[in-house]
Write an enzyme that holds these catalytic residues in place. Structure first.
Site, mmCIF file in Angstrom:
data_model
loop_
_atom_site.group_PDB
_atom_site.id
_atom_site.type_symbol
_atom_site.label_atom_id
_atom_site.label_comp_id
_atom_site.label_asym_id
_atom_site.label_seq_id
_atom_site.Cartn_x
_atom_site.Cartn_y
_atom_site.Cartn_z
ATOM 1 N N LYS A 292 63.440 -50.798 41.035
ATOM 2 C CA LYS A 292 62.233 -50.283 40.371
ATOM 3 C C LYS A 292 61.287 -49.641 41.398
ATOM 4 C CE LYS A 292 60.403 -52.550 37.047
ATOM 5 N NZ LYS A 292 59.657 -53.563 36.274
ATOM 6 N N TYR B 194 54.405 -43.702 28.903
ATOM 7 C CA TYR B 194 55.300 -44.842 28.715
ATOM 8 C C TYR B 194 54.732 -45.785 27.656
ATOM 9 C CZ TYR B 194 57.006 -49.576 29.472
ATOM 10 O OH TYR B 194 57.483 -50.853 29.271
ATOM 11 N N SER C 80 55.352 -53.405 25.361
ATOM 12 C CA SER C 80 54.606 -53.537 26.609
ATOM 13 C C SER C 80 53.130 -53.794 26.366
ATOM 14 C CB SER C 80 54.759 -52.255 27.439
ATOM 15 O OG SER C 80 53.896 -52.266 28.555
#
Length: 323
Positions: free
Chosen positions: A183, A146, A122
């Site tokens: 999501k 995350y 990411s």
């Protein structure tokens, strides 16, 4: 693709990028046997994959057991997209177990069995800066757990297997497209703005402290991301960690304007409203992101993502039903 290797595993197959990738693989390679793996824990995920022709679907807890049983000679590779991607999840023990340790174990398996692996990292690892420091690539500052869970796997790959030639990490930037409904709270601004326009006839933009430097993100269509993954999977020179975006940051205002105009042409007037910036996001929200895609030229990869107007129009055309 060689006929001998006719099976591909996609973890997170029921998710946003995974379901789009599975669909594209099956369109391009009709002989391919596709195995999905993940967590079908809500109806939105079910509807992401219920029309896909999968030969098997494994629960994520079954992955390593089933990998020991499968005929590895037929495996083209594994695309690992399954993870908890919530940027507001702060349970470090859960994210380290669910994201980091699981991914690290898959890396170990692929190295041991000489198996091709592409996995999702990411752009959130770049922190507030939002882009790679080319002078010092290890200068990273994740803003949430995350991002940290993803960074730990990238570091694991780099330091445990510095000379490996099987595994590619793609640091996804701001991906948007169909199949984001599951999501909740984590969908892309493109999806969120469209839903706001469709339901409430308005789009909400966060107020910004500096109007001369508006929030900008590197928005990339999920269609393009899936094409990139397919292009890279069978290449023999794409190992290591790479960005995955367009290299062109776009303001949130422009995204809102494109969506507003699309609806306006169809007779629906959309108001763009500014709303207060959420207190809980201060200090944890990337105001700018931009991918380094220089490797495309270096590696002679002919991948040309859609411009933002084309990408959003394609998404709006495919996701909205106009009476």
């Amino acid at each position: 693709m060689r006929n001998k290797k006719d099976t591909l595993i996609i973890t997170g197959c029921e998710g946003f990028i995974g379901s789009n990738l599975a669909k594209l693989f099956l369109i391009k390679y009709k002989h391919l046997k596709l195995i999905g793996c993940g967590n079908l824990n809500n109806k939105e995920k079910f509807f992401n994959i219920n029309n896909l022709e999968l030969v098997e679907y494994w629960n994520r807890d079954e992955l390593f057991i089933n990998l020991e049983k499968i005929n590895k000679n037929r495996l083209l590779g594994i695309v690992h997209l399954g993870a908890c991607s919530s940027t507001t999840e702060w349970r470090g023990d859960y994210l380290i177990s669910n994201n980091t340790r699981y991914s690290n174990s898959l890396i170990d398996f692929c190295i041991t069995n000489q198996m091709r692996l592409i996995y999702a990292s990411s752009a959130s690892v770049y922190g507030m800066r939002g882009f790679k420091n080319k002078e010092n690539p290890s200068d990273l500052n994740p803003l949430n757990m995350y991002a940290y869970s993803k960074l730990l796997t990238d570091q694991y790959l780099t330091y445990k297997y510095p000379n490996q030639n099987l595994i590619t990490s793609l640091r996804f930037f701001n991906v948007y497209g169909i199949n984001e409904r599951h999501k909740v709270g984590m969908a892309s601004p493109v999806h969120t703005f469209n839903e706001q326009a469709k339901i409430n006839n308005e789009i909400h933009l966060f107020m910004e402290d500096d109007s001369e430097n508006p929030f900008q993100r590197d928005f990339v269509s999920v269609d393009d991301i899936c094409t990139l993954i397919i292009d890279l999977l069978t290449r023999s020179d794409m190992y290591g960690i790479f960005d995955a975006g367009t290299g062109i940051p776009i303001s949130f205002r422009r995204i809102a304007d494109i969506i507003s105009k699309w609806w306006g042409i169809r007779g629906k007037k959309i108001e763009i409203k500014q709303v207060g910036f959420p207190t809980k996001l201060r200090g944890f929200y990337q105001p700018y992101t931009c991918a380094d895609m220089s490797f495309l030229e270096t590696k002679k990869i002919y991948w040309h993502p859609k411009n933002i107007n084309k990408g959003i129009h394609d998404f709006l055309d495919s996701s909205n039903t106009i009476d």
